[in-house]
Motif scaffolding. Structure first.
Motif, PDB file in Angstrom:
ATOM      1  N   GLY A 232      42.490  49.371  47.521  1.00 14.07           N
ATOM      2  CA  GLY A 232      42.094  48.088  48.096  1.00 14.07           C
ATOM      3  C   GLY A 232      40.672  48.103  48.613  1.00 14.07           C
ATOM      4  N   GLY A 233      40.299  49.209  49.261  1.00  7.95           N
ATOM      5  CA  GLY A 233      38.937  49.314  49.788  1.00  7.95           C
ATOM      6  C   GLY A 233      37.885  49.340  48.704  1.00  7.95           C
ATOM      7  N   GLY A 234      38.233  49.842  47.519  1.00 10.21           N
ATOM      8  CA  GLY A 234      37.270  49.900  46.426  1.00 10.21           C
ATOM      9  C   GLY A 234      36.815  48.537  45.946  1.00 10.21           C
ATOM     10  N   PHE A 235      37.612  47.507  46.208  1.00  6.85           N
ATOM     11  CA  PHE A 235      37.210  46.146  45.823  1.00  6.85           C
ATOM     12  C   PHE A 235      36.075  45.617  46.706  1.00  6.85           C
ATOM     13  CE2 PHE A 235      41.438  46.091  43.871  1.00  6.85           C
ATOM     14  CZ  PHE A 235      41.177  45.429  42.677  1.00  6.85           C
ATOM     15  N   LEU A 366      35.254  40.828  38.219  1.00  4.47           N
ATOM     16  CA  LEU A 366      35.571  39.575  38.898  1.00  4.47           C
ATOM     17  C   LEU A 366      34.310  38.861  39.368  1.00  4.47           C
ATOM     18  CD1 LEU A 366      38.651  40.770  41.010  1.00  4.47           C
ATOM     19  CD2 LEU A 366      38.685  39.299  38.988  1.00  4.47           C
ATOM     20  N   LEU A 367      33.314  39.619  39.837  1.00  2.95           N
ATOM     21  CA  LEU A 367      32.051  39.010  40.245  1.00  2.95           C
ATOM     22  C   LEU A 367      31.321  38.401  39.055  1.00  2.95           C
ATOM     23  CD1 LEU A 367      30.679  41.656  42.780  1.00  2.95           C
ATOM     24  CD2 LEU A 367      31.326  39.299  43.296  1.00  2.95           C
ATOM     25  N   GLY A 368      31.501  39.020  37.894  1.00  7.23           N
ATOM     26  CA  GLY A 368      30.822  38.530  36.698  1.00  7.23           C
ATOM     27  C   GLY A 368      31.392  37.225  36.173  1.00  7.23           C
ATOM     28  N   ILE A 369      32.688  36.975  36.437  1.00 10.13           N
ATOM     29  CA  ILE A 369      33.307  35.774  35.880  1.00 10.13           C
ATOM     30  C   ILE A 369      33.439  34.645  36.894  1.00 10.13           C
ATOM     31  CG2 ILE A 369      34.586  37.111  34.166  1.00 10.13           C
ATOM     32  CD1 ILE A 369      37.082  36.776  35.895  1.00 10.13           C
ATOM     33  N   TRP A 374      37.310  36.851  44.394  1.00 16.49           N
ATOM     34  CA  TRP A 374      38.677  37.324  44.161  1.00 16.49           C
ATOM     35  C   TRP A 374      38.855  38.782  44.576  1.00 16.49           C
ATOM     36  CZ3 TRP A 374      42.385  34.014  43.597  1.00 16.49           C
ATOM     37  CH2 TRP A 374      42.137  32.775  43.011  1.00 16.49           C
ATOM     38  N   ALA A 375      37.766  39.521  44.573  1.00 16.10           N
ATOM     39  CA  ALA A 375      37.861  40.926  44.969  1.00 16.10           C
ATOM     40  C   ALA A 375      38.336  41.067  46.419  1.00 16.10           C
ATOM     41  CB  ALA A 375      36.518  41.619  44.788  1.00 16.10           C
TER      42      ALA A 375
END
Length: 411
Positions: A232-235, A366-369, A374-375
């Motif tokens: 979760g933290g990796g997001f 997710l950042l790209g789309i 959403w992350a």
């Protein structure tokens, strides 16, 4: 049996080296995405590099932890500092994506605001060896405090490339590469500090074994739960949060550095509070009930349309989310035999790299789309599930000193 030396010089050296390393991590975690974008790479590639750093750190940390019995802590820390210096030089001179990804995997670069590296379990096991158990949580809090404050100062240093480019006439790329050289120099300075550590800091310390034995089941279960938290933290590693702020609100890197300085200060202060709360309510309760509301803040961030409420939620999260760091370290060290602490520290620290390795790549996608964020949703949900599982699984597993306190009160 010979008399143990004063632990204070060992503690001071560990804290000084921790400060130097985290100072470097503080500016690199912010400058890494900027540097990669400057070289022409996109958000997905930034996420891949972040994933590579976490994956490589996890494998290295596990290998060193399980083999720590072969050499003393000083030798391992010196070798790690040399690798850190080589990583900085590699990023300063290499500009092609695949070689950079390879350096990220085998090196020590840290895209996170926290300390995610091979140094962490080595230093924690060393501190647990030299510090009395009744002072362990407070010392772990101090250890985390020093690192976080240094990382916060490092965040402010992220503005240096912009200043250098404007006042010295340097290109922005050259200025950013200079910061990776500074990263390498700080690694060498940390190595010089480690060099003064004694080879055997505690005369009667039990010899570390090559693998977990008595605490194997307990440590593996903790590692599995910590892996969910790390995933979760990796997001929401600092590099990708900075990238999201840049994309969503067009936030300048110098402004982002100032924001992360204050989030770092709030996090650092929370460590001192965590130690006091843990003394009263227990390590596990402190871990869980400070972590849950911080995860709710993550869920709310994407729904904010202006930067103000986002910053408020980031600051609240920073004041709460890392209170489990010193308490978690102390908890792990206290529920395993002393001879297995280095291995336990590595096995439970590895998820902060290995399990988190996949999520930055997903966050980059997710950042790209979509700029929505959403992350943050994915990270918040994973962390809430972790908190509930940790509390349900380990609510009856208490450190010996907590059991002794409960017994005294009951009698």
């Amino acid at each position: 049996m010979s008399e143990n030396p004063d632990p204070a010089p060992v503690v001071r050296r560990v804290l000084a080296a921790k400060a130097l390393r985290c100072l470097a991590d503080g500016f690199v975690s912010l400058l890494l995405p900027v540097y990669l974008l400057q070289l022409g790479f996109g958000p997905v590639q930034v996420g891949l590099v972040a994933t590579g750093t976490l994956l490589g750190s996890g494998v290295l940390t596990l290998a060193v932890g399980l083999q720590s019995w072969r050499f003393n802590f000083r030798t391992w820390l010196l070798a790690s500092a040399a690798l850190m210096a080589a990583t900085g030089i590699g990023f300063a001179v290499v500009t092609d994506f695949w070689p950079l990804l390879l350096i990220a995997i085998v090196g020590t670069l840290n895209p996170s605001a926290g300390d995610v590296s091979v140094f962490l379990p080595l230093e924690q096991a060393l501190l647990a060896q030299v510090v009395e158990h009744r002072r362990r949580t407070a010392q772990m809090a101090r250890y985390s405090l020093v690192g976080t404050l240094a990382a916060a100062v490092g965040s402010l240093a992220a503005a240096l490339p912009t200043l250098a480019a404007g006042r010295l006439g340097m290109s922005e790329t050259a200025a950013l590469q200079g910061m990776f050289v500074l990263y390498a120099l700080l690694a060498l300075a940390a190595g010089a500090v480690y060099r003064g550590l004694p080879a055997a800091p505690v005369a009667d310390a039990p010899a570390p074994r090559g693998s977990l034995q008595a605490a194997r089941k307990r440590v593996y279960l903790l590692a599995a739960l910590f892996s969910l938290d790390a995933f979760g933290g990796g997001f929401v590693v600092q590099s990708l949060v900075a990238l999201w702020l840049y994309q969503r609100f067009d936030l300048a890197i110098a402004t982002a550095g100032a924001i992360f300085f204050w989030t770092g200060v709030l996090t650092a202060m929370s460590y001192l509070v965590a130690a006091r709360i843990a003394d009263r309510f227990g390590l596990l309760n402190t871990m869980v009930f400070s972590h849950l509301p911080s995860s709710v803040c993550l869920l709310l961030i994407p729904f904010m349309d202006t930067i103000g409420p986002v910053l408020v939620l980031l600051f609240i999260r920073s004041a709460l989310s890392q209170m489990d760091v010193p308490t978690r370290s102390s908890y792990v060290m206290s529920i395993v035999p002393p001879a297995e602490r280095a291995a336990a520290a590595s096995v439970t620290a590895v998820p902060r790299s290995l399990a988190a390795a996949a999520s930055p790549m997903l966050a980059g996608y997710l950042l790209g789309i979509s700029p929505f964020g959403w992350a943050f949703i994915a990270g918040g949900v994973a962390k809430i599930v972790y908190d509930l599982l940790l509390l349900g699984t380990f609510r009856n597993v208490r450190p010996p000193e907590e059991e002794a306190t409960i017994t005294r009160k009951a009698s």
